[in-house]
Design a protein around this motif. Structure first.
Motif, PDB file in Angstrom:
ATOM      1  N   HIS A 129       4.702  -1.642 -11.831  1.00  0.00           N
ATOM      2  CA  HIS A 129       5.954  -0.651 -10.944  1.00  0.00           C
ATOM      3  C   HIS A 129       6.725  -0.665 -11.939  1.00  0.00           C
ATOM      4  O   HIS A 129       7.512  -2.064 -11.371  1.00  0.00           O
TER       5      HIS A 129
ATOM      6  N   HIS B 229       5.021   4.067 -13.335  1.00  0.00           N
ATOM      7  CA  HIS B 229       4.286   3.616 -13.706  1.00  0.00           C
ATOM      8  C   HIS B 229       4.348   3.584 -15.418  1.00  0.00           C
ATOM      9  O   HIS B 229       2.778   4.960 -15.414  1.00  0.00           O
TER      10      HIS B 229
ATOM     11  N   PRO C 105      -1.181   2.689 -14.212  1.00  0.00           N
ATOM     12  CA  PRO C 105      -1.137   2.800 -13.115  1.00  0.00           C
ATOM     13  C   PRO C 105      -1.113   1.257 -12.018  1.00  0.00           C
ATOM     14  O   PRO C 105      -1.151   1.340 -10.945  1.00  0.00           O
TER      15      PRO C 105
END
Length: 74
Positions: free
Chosen positions: A55, A48, A52
C-alpha cells in the motif's frame, strides 16, 4: 556527470521512499499532494502499484522528482 535535467528513467537515483504511517495517513497525504505541486503516478494501480501486498503512493513533481509514501500494513 549529471545531465541538465532530471529524468526519472535515466540511470541513478530514481526516487526516495518514506514510511508514511497507516494506509489512511498515506491517503490523506495523496489528497493533499496536488496543493503542494505533486501528482499521483500510476493512478490506475494506486495504492497497489508496488504489488498486491503493498500500500503505497508514488508521487512526482513538475521537475520529475519522485517520492514513494509507504504505508505500514498489519
Amino acid at each position: 556527470m549529471s545531465g541538465r535535467n532530471h529524468d526519472r528513467l535515466a540511470p541513478g537515483l530514481n526516487h526516495l521512499a518514506f514510511h508514511a504511517g497507516a494506509p489512511a495517513d498515506v491517503q490523506r497525504l495523496v489528497a493533499a499532494a496536488p496543493a503542494h505541486g505533486w501528482t499521483l503516478l500510476f493512478p490506475d494501480r494506486h495504492p497497489h502499484a508496488g504489488g498486491p501486498e503493498s500500500h503505497a503512493a508514488y508521487l512526482t513533481d513538475d521537475q520529475g522528482y519522485e517520492v514513494e509514501l509507504v504505508a505500514a500494513l498489519p
